[in-house]
Design a protein around this motif. Structure first.
Motif, mmCIF file in Angstrom:
data_model
loop_
_atom_site.group_PDB
_atom_site.id
_atom_site.type_symbol
_atom_site.label_atom_id
_atom_site.label_comp_id
_atom_site.label_asym_id
_atom_site.label_seq_id
_atom_site.Cartn_x
_atom_site.Cartn_y
_atom_site.Cartn_z
ATOM 1 N N LEU A 141 0.835 -1.210 0.000
ATOM 2 C CA LEU A 141 0.000 0.000 0.000
ATOM 3 C C LEU A 141 0.867 1.255 0.000
ATOM 4 C CD1 LEU A 141 -2.947 0.958 0.157
ATOM 5 C CD2 LEU A 141 -2.699 1.003 2.642
ATOM 6 N N ASN A 149 3.937 1.526 -1.179
ATOM 7 C CA ASN A 149 4.536 1.641 -2.509
ATOM 8 C C ASN A 149 3.543 2.213 -3.514
ATOM 9 O OD1 ASN A 149 7.423 0.471 -2.970
ATOM 10 N ND2 ASN A 149 6.500 -0.892 -1.466
ATOM 11 N N THR A 150 2.274 1.851 -3.356
ATOM 12 C CA THR A 150 1.230 2.408 -4.227
ATOM 13 C C THR A 150 1.113 3.916 -4.017
ATOM 14 O OG1 THR A 150 0.018 0.312 -4.073
ATOM 15 C CG2 THR A 150 -1.194 2.223 -4.898
ATOM 16 N N ILE A 186 3.868 5.643 -5.774
ATOM 17 C CA ILE A 186 3.572 5.770 -7.204
ATOM 18 C C ILE A 186 2.648 6.962 -7.460
ATOM 19 C CG2 ILE A 186 2.464 4.636 -9.174
ATOM 20 C CD1 ILE A 186 3.324 1.963 -7.953
ATOM 21 N N SER A 209 4.631 3.931 -14.166
ATOM 22 C CA SER A 209 3.868 3.939 -12.918
ATOM 23 C C SER A 209 2.687 2.980 -12.995
ATOM 24 C CB SER A 209 3.377 5.354 -12.607
ATOM 25 O OG SER A 209 4.473 6.251 -12.482
ATOM 26 N N CYS A 233 3.910 -0.470 -12.601
ATOM 27 C CA CYS A 233 4.251 -0.722 -11.198
ATOM 28 C C CYS A 233 3.000 -1.036 -10.378
ATOM 29 C CB CYS A 233 4.970 0.487 -10.610
ATOM 30 S SG CYS A 233 6.669 0.671 -11.172
ATOM 31 N N VAL A 234 1.923 -0.288 -10.624
ATOM 32 C CA VAL A 234 0.668 -0.550 -9.914
ATOM 33 C C VAL A 234 0.174 -1.962 -10.223
ATOM 34 C CG1 VAL A 234 -1.767 0.098 -9.758
ATOM 35 C CG2 VAL A 234 -0.015 1.865 -9.776
ATOM 36 N N LEU A 275 2.317 -4.457 -8.386
ATOM 37 C CA LEU A 275 1.998 -4.527 -6.959
ATOM 38 C C LEU A 275 0.684 -5.266 -6.710
ATOM 39 C CD1 LEU A 275 3.024 -0.945 -5.807
ATOM 40 C CD2 LEU A 275 4.135 -3.090 -5.191
ATOM 41 N N LEU A 276 -0.302 -5.049 -7.573
ATOM 42 C CA LEU A 276 -1.578 -5.757 -7.426
ATOM 43 C C LEU A 276 -1.403 -7.264 -7.591
ATOM 44 C CD1 LEU A 276 -4.022 -3.362 -9.349
ATOM 45 C CD2 LEU A 276 -3.896 -3.751 -6.877
#
Length: 546
Positions: free
Chosen positions: A344, A346-347, A350, A377, A380-381, A384-385
């Protein structure tokens, strides 16, 4: 008379001849789409591709990439076409593959092995009592010795200048001899065209002749779901040997899940606190602070670098702790909570990068690098998901590669829906009141932007500046009342000097546009209908009408 000719050799020959016809001295455009249709037709004829839904989707995606190339014709759409082609080839020859990345590796092996595969197929040809094997076997005997001689000749030529001159003369005379012989027998055919045909044959070999590999077998042993496994001390693996090298006897001691869980908790707690401090600075300076005092250029580049490092660390650390039996440890709720918190955070990092990029675009306009920050970006999201899903649902590393590969491929296709050169020019001109209009950057984009540049020519002239313009300028600063002034540079504060510089910049701007227009028309005349694409056609039509 007995004939023994492989049908795939006929496909290779047809593909090589078509390659030679479509691409010789042409731009990559409509010809790529025609070649795609030829390729898909051969695949449908030679195999039951429609029985596999996954391959059908890949075929449709490749056709879609061809349509995007034809409509928006850019470097991005051409690269997308080639990537979709490689994926199609990988899946076609290895139907059971499940990952985009593995399909790309399979396609690379296809093309890398094409000379050997073609050689083997030709040696198998038999027509009556005639066979190519004796002649090709003789060539086979000469290939390795010739390669060794050539390699050592190059080394000796580097070591000895005199030998290098003799070797250069030898190759020049040899080239002249072959040119003379070839021209005598084939007056209307050039060696370059023959070499281009050979490239086409090798390219077609990679498309149609399968290379036997074990990628399907290797992938079949990989699973989306993590499985709990028992490690044997006596079992020797590469990773175990590397661990022994760096950790010594500690690597041989089995770490209890309780100990591993404690180490993970301490690690994730420290990383969360570290990232919380960084995000706290962003909240006070970027989200709630005075934006006028921020250097968005420096802040954007710095935050992007931090984002790259943070995401790589997040992936590596999470995969390290959640790629084994710790996933099945019943007391792992704390580490999961900390891992979710780090994802979260890291999100949020971003989002901070995106906010900096938004303000930077608002101040200085749109460029490819700033679009790249948005795309990165977004990736990256997504990463992460998928990592969150991996931890929550106990998924494997292979699942991450497979899922992200498919998502990235879809995004790559979607990015071709826009011609970004044209979009950047139109966006920056429309938003010139709030952002600095960088004319030099707009002029550096492709010829597809010529209609927009010419249409807004008078407007762009107003934004020409000696500080940012790529054009040279002259000013007669040593004439009239300035003749007695001792200066090394033009006195730009003078109204007359500013006027002269502006006139020079405008003149060079007009000349640059005129030269680009002439060059575009000349390049178009050298090609045929095979190089047709919608964007160039729009540009050509506009230039003729204006």
């Amino acid at each position: 008379m007995n004939y023994k000719i492989d049908n795939k050799l006929i496909y290779v020959l047809s593909g090589g001849l078509l390659f030679n016809f479509l691409f010789w001295k042409e731009e990559l455009a409509l010809n790529l789409v025609i070649y795609s249709l030829f390729l898909v037709t051969i695949y449908l004829i030679s195999n039951k591709l429609l029985d596999n839904k996954k391959v059908v989707l890949i075929v449709l995606s490749h056709v879609f990439a061809g349509i995007l190339l034809l409509v928006n014709h850019s470097v991005l759409t051409i690269v997308t076409w080639y990537i979709s082609l490689f994926i199609l080839i990988g899946y076609f020859h290895n139907v059971q593959l499940r990952s985009i990345f593995t399909a790309l590796i399979a396609a690379f092996l296809q093309f890398a092995s094409s000379p050997v595969n073609l050689f083997k197929r030709i040696t198998a040809i038999e027509i009556g009592g005639f066979s190519f094997k004796p002649a090709l076997k003789l060539i086979q005997y000469l290939i390795i010795p010739s390669f060794i001689l050539l390699l050592f000749s190059i080394i000796y030529s580097i070591a000895n200048p005199v030998f290098d001159s003799y070797l250069g003369n030898f190759f020049e005379n040899l080239e002249s001899f072959f040119n003379t012989v070839f021209t005598f027998f084939f007056k209307d055919i050039s060696i370059d065209r023959i070499a281009f045909l050979a490239v086409g044959l090798l390219f077609s070999t990679g498309l149609f002749i399968s290379f036997k590999n074990k990628l399907e077998k290797m992938e079949s042993g990989l699973h989306d779901k993590l499985l709990r496994v028992r490690h044997h001390k006596k079992q020797i693996t590469i990773w175990k040997e590397i661990s022994n090298l760096f950790l010594g006897n500690l690597a041989n001691k089995k770490m209890a899940l309780k100990t591993e869980n404690t180490i993970a908790i301490i690690s994730f707690a420290g990383l969360n606190l570290l990232l919380l401090f960084l995000n706290g600075i962003d909240i006070t300076t970027l989200w709630m602070g005075d934006l006028g005092s921020l250097n968005f250029s420096q802040a954007l580049h710095g935050s992007t670098n931090a984002l790259i490092i943070s995401i790589v660390m997040a992936m590596a650390v999470i995969l390290y702790f959640f790629n084994g039996n710790l996933n099945f440890y019943r007391k792992s709720k704390t580490i999961r909570f900390l891992a979710y918190g780090w994802i979260l955070q890291n999100t949020f990092l971003i989002l901070s990068v995106l906010l900096r990029d938004y303000h930077y675009i608002a101040m200085h306009g749109l460029t490819y690098k700033r679009i790249g920050v948005i795309v990165f970006s977004l990736l990256c999201v997504i990463g992460l998901l998928t990592v969150y899903w991996k931890v929550a649902k106990q998924k494997s590393l292979f699942y991450l590669f497979k899922t992200n590969g498919a998502i990235w491929y879809v995004l790559l296709l979607a990015s071709g829906l826009i011609n970004w050169d044209v979009y950047i020019v139109k966006y920056n001109i429309e938003n010139r009141n709030g952002a600095v209009l960088d004319v030099s950057y707009l002029m550096s984009l492709s010829d597809k932007t010529l209609p927009s540049l010419i249409e807004n020519k008078e407007l762009l002239k107003k934004y020409l500046s000696p500080n940012t313009s790529p054009y040279s300028y002259t000013a007669n600063v040593m004439e009239g009342p300035l003749a007695t002034t001792s200066v090394k540079k033009p006195v730009v504060d003078s109204i007359e000097i500013k006027k002269q510089i502006k006139q020079s910049l405008v003149q060079n701007f007009n000349e640059s546009l005129a030269k680009r227009t002439v060059k575009f028309n000349e390049k178009r005349k050298k090609t045929t209908w095979l190089s047709w694409n919608y964007r160039d056609w729009l540009t050509y039509t506009y230039l003729n009408q204006h």
